[in-house]
Design a protein around this motif. Structure first.
Motif, PDB file in Angstrom:
ATOM      1  N   HIS A 276      -0.397 -11.445 -11.645  1.00  0.00           N
ATOM      2  CA  HIS A 276      -1.382 -10.907 -10.869  1.00  0.00           C
ATOM      3  C   HIS A 276      -0.829 -11.030  -9.267  1.00  0.00           C
ATOM      4  N   ALA A 277      -0.272 -12.294  -9.208  1.00  0.00           N
ATOM      5  CA  ALA A 277       0.451 -12.363  -7.785  1.00  0.00           C
ATOM      6  C   ALA A 277       1.521 -11.321  -7.639  1.00  0.00           C
ATOM      7  N   MET A 278       2.326 -11.149  -8.686  1.00  0.00           N
ATOM      8  CA  MET A 278       3.323 -10.195  -8.456  1.00  0.00           C
ATOM      9  C   MET A 278       3.241  -8.833  -8.196  1.00  0.00           C
ATOM     10  N   HIS A 279       1.676  -8.593  -8.913  1.00  0.00           N
ATOM     11  CA  HIS A 279       1.362  -6.946  -8.526  1.00  0.00           C
ATOM     12  C   HIS A 279       0.795  -6.967  -7.300  1.00  0.00           C
ATOM     13  N   SER A 280       0.069  -7.986  -6.862  1.00  0.00           N
ATOM     14  CA  SER A 280      -0.675  -7.777  -5.613  1.00  0.00           C
ATOM     15  C   SER A 280       0.154  -8.108  -4.256  1.00  0.00           C
ATOM     16  N   GLY A 281       1.305  -9.054  -4.543  1.00  0.00           N
ATOM     17  CA  GLY A 281       2.018  -9.302  -3.511  1.00  0.00           C
ATOM     18  C   GLY A 281       1.743 -10.450  -2.755  1.00  0.00           C
ATOM     19  N   MET A 282       0.591 -11.187  -3.233  1.00  0.00           N
ATOM     20  CA  MET A 282      -0.077 -12.297  -2.643  1.00  0.00           C
ATOM     21  C   MET A 282       0.303 -13.536  -3.424  1.00  0.00           C
ATOM     22  N   PRO A 283       0.765 -14.620  -2.959  1.00  0.00           N
ATOM     23  CA  PRO A 283       1.085 -15.899  -3.719  1.00  0.00           C
ATOM     24  C   PRO A 283      -0.130 -16.595  -4.241  1.00  0.00           C
ATOM     25  N   ALA A 284      -0.029 -17.110  -5.483  1.00  0.00           N
ATOM     26  CA  ALA A 284      -1.077 -17.898  -6.065  1.00  0.00           C
ATOM     27  C   ALA A 284      -1.793 -19.085  -5.204  1.00  0.00           C
ATOM     28  N   ALA A 285      -2.811 -19.544  -5.153  1.00  0.00           N
ATOM     29  CA  ALA A 285      -3.216 -20.532  -4.530  1.00  0.00           C
ATOM     30  C   ALA A 285      -2.712 -21.717  -5.144  1.00  0.00           C
ATOM     31  N   SER A 286      -2.521 -22.827  -4.360  1.00  0.00           N
ATOM     32  CA  SER A 286      -2.318 -24.087  -5.102  1.00  0.00           C
ATOM     33  C   SER A 286      -3.053 -24.513  -6.142  1.00  0.00           C
ATOM     34  N   GLY A 287      -4.339 -24.430  -6.029  1.00  0.00           N
ATOM     35  CA  GLY A 287      -5.592 -24.799  -6.763  1.00  0.00           C
ATOM     36  C   GLY A 287      -5.016 -24.121  -8.258  1.00  0.00           C
ATOM     37  N   VAL A 288      -4.766 -22.809  -8.261  1.00  0.00           N
ATOM     38  CA  VAL A 288      -4.440 -22.031  -9.310  1.00  0.00           C
ATOM     39  C   VAL A 288      -3.182 -22.534 -10.202  1.00  0.00           C
ATOM     40  N   VAL A 289      -2.154 -22.835  -9.382  1.00  0.00           N
ATOM     41  CA  VAL A 289      -0.946 -23.397  -9.855  1.00  0.00           C
ATOM     42  C   VAL A 289      -1.449 -24.899 -10.664  1.00  0.00           C
ATOM     43  N   MET A 290      -1.954 -25.655  -9.965  1.00  0.00           N
ATOM     44  CA  MET A 290      -2.403 -27.150 -10.628  1.00  0.00           C
ATOM     45  C   MET A 290      -3.261 -26.645 -11.886  1.00  0.00           C
ATOM     46  N   ALA A 291      -4.122 -25.679 -11.904  1.00  0.00           N
ATOM     47  CA  ALA A 291      -5.224 -25.424 -12.890  1.00  0.00           C
ATOM     48  C   ALA A 291      -4.285 -24.777 -14.254  1.00  0.00           C
ATOM     49  N   ALA A 292      -3.151 -24.223 -14.011  1.00  0.00           N
ATOM     50  CA  ALA A 292      -2.212 -23.924 -15.089  1.00  0.00           C
ATOM     51  C   ALA A 292      -1.215 -25.055 -15.411  1.00  0.00           C
ATOM     52  N   ALA A 293      -0.737 -25.911 -14.526  1.00  0.00           N
ATOM     53  CA  ALA A 293       0.441 -26.755 -14.563  1.00  0.00           C
ATOM     54  C   ALA A 293      -0.094 -28.063 -15.108  1.00  0.00           C
ATOM     55  N   LEU A 294      -1.450 -28.419 -14.691  1.00  0.00           N
ATOM     56  CA  LEU A 294      -1.990 -29.886 -15.426  1.00  0.00           C
ATOM     57  C   LEU A 294      -2.209 -29.687 -16.941  1.00  0.00           C
ATOM     58  N   PRO A 295      -2.834 -28.554 -17.565  1.00  0.00           N
ATOM     59  CA  PRO A 295      -3.147 -28.445 -19.030  1.00  0.00           C
ATOM     60  C   PRO A 295      -1.685 -28.269 -19.827  1.00  0.00           C
ATOM     61  N   LEU A 296      -0.862 -27.827 -19.215  1.00  0.00           N
ATOM     62  CA  LEU A 296       0.465 -27.607 -19.852  1.00  0.00           C
ATOM     63  C   LEU A 296       1.187 -29.036 -19.888  1.00  0.00           C
ATOM     64  N   ILE A 297       1.089 -29.835 -18.762  1.00  0.00           N
ATOM     65  CA  ILE A 297       1.859 -31.272 -18.740  1.00  0.00           C
ATOM     66  C   ILE A 297       1.206 -32.109 -19.609  1.00  0.00           C
TER      67      ILE A 297
END
Length: 330
Positions: A276-297
């Motif tokens: 979505h970020a690549m398509h819209s050209g807007m970087p993902a919010a830090s909360g979105v990054v953490m929501a993806a990274a935390l379950p993965l870790i």
């Protein structure tokens, strides 16, 4: 160390034969007095190994079994195993007929079983660095890949060289196995390890040299790795279900159950928002990054914890003393 003088041999040897020619006669000739029975299995050999043994071998220990159709190394070995179980042999050795395995090593191979420290012992050509100096590179790479797949599927993480056909098994453990379900061709040795793990059998290894002279080998690791991958994947899934959900339910089971959904969620959520970020050209919010990274870790840590438990869960107590006598129906 040969059989002590005056004692009755307790070892049977099974020799599957396919395209081995006269080399099998040399193998039989080198088998020592510690062996009481030798079963030569002619697996529809185009060189008629069985007839050659009958005509040229006078060893009274030898019995020749013949297959009308080729069944593969596993099928030939199973036929030999059945014949060995009909004798009084307490240990059954499988030895290839092409001369790559020295019969003089049989006493070393069976020693751990006779001492009650193992249920099954196999050769390992990779134990000593010097033993692999003459091994072709393709075999080194192929065996490394096959070894990792077999570690995963069998649960014997400390073993290597899974296609090594120089093996010994205790009689009661062999009798406990369902021989009809064993793989019939090149996957036989790896499938044996999976089935041994289901019995919680202790498997040991014996260092041995790799011999490559003028004898041909019909196994091409790089050609069969796809077949081995499918077989090992099937056995891995069966082992996980049986070990962690049927035979037992432990903390490791919970770790495994939680790790996979967490990793899958983290990957899918992260990839979706990255797209979505690549398509819209807007970087993902830090909360979105953490929501993806935390379950993965967390999922990765749980999976590693389960893997650590699985590696340490290798059988350590031989099972054949508990099975003693069952082969005779007692």
């Amino acid at each position: 160390m040969n059989q002590p003088s005056g004692t009755t041999p307790v070892i049977a040897v099974v020799i599957p034969c396919y395209r081995v020619g006269s080399r099998v006669l040399d193998v039989i000739r080198d088998i020592g007095p510690e062996v009481g029975w030798i079963f030569v299995v002619d697996d529809a050999c185009p060189e008629h190994s069985g007839k050659r043994v009958r005509a040229e071998c006078g060893d009274p220990r030898v019995q020749v079994l013949e297959h009308g159709e080729n069944q593969g190394v596993g099928g030939a070995t199973v036929s030999g195993y059945r014949a060995a179980l009909a004798t009084e042999a307490q240990i059954v050795v499988k030895l290839d007929g092409d001369g790559q395995m020295a019969p003089a090593l049989i006493p070393n191979l069976v020693r751990s079983i006779r001492q009650g420290r193992a249920d099954y012992v196999k050769g390992n050509r990779f134990y000593r660095i010097g033993d692999v100096s003459g091994m072709p590179a393709v075999r080194l790479i192929g065996n490394a890949g096959l070894s990792f797949l077999t570690k995963l599927s069998s649960g014997y993480w400390q073993l290597f060289d899974p296609t090594n056909g120089f093996t010994a098994i205790q009689r009661d453990v062999l009798a406990e196995m369902n021989l009809d379900k064993l793989a019939r061709r090149y996957f036989f040795e790896s499938d044996m390890l999976y089935n041994l793990n289901q019995l919680r059998a202790v498997v040991g290894e014996m260092p041995m040299p790799a011999v490559y002279a003028d004898e041909p080998s019909s196994l091409r690791p790089m050609r069969v790795i796809g077949h081995f991958f499918r077989g090992n994947l099937r056995n891995f899934l069966r082992r996980v279900v049986y070990t962690y959900f049927v035979r037992s339910f432990s903390l490791a089971t919970i770790e495994l159950l939680l790790s996979l959904p967490l990793i899958l969620f983290g990957l899918c959520y992260g990839l979706a928002h990255w797209a979505h970020a690549m398509h819209s050209g807007m970087p993902a919010a830090s909360g979105v990054v953490m929501a993806a990274a935390l379950p993965l870790i967390i999922g990765t840590q749980l999976l590693l914890s389960w893997l650590n438990y699985d590696v340490s869960n290798q059988p350590t107590q031989p099972v054949h003393p508990m099975l003693a006598g069952r082969a005779d129906g007692s």
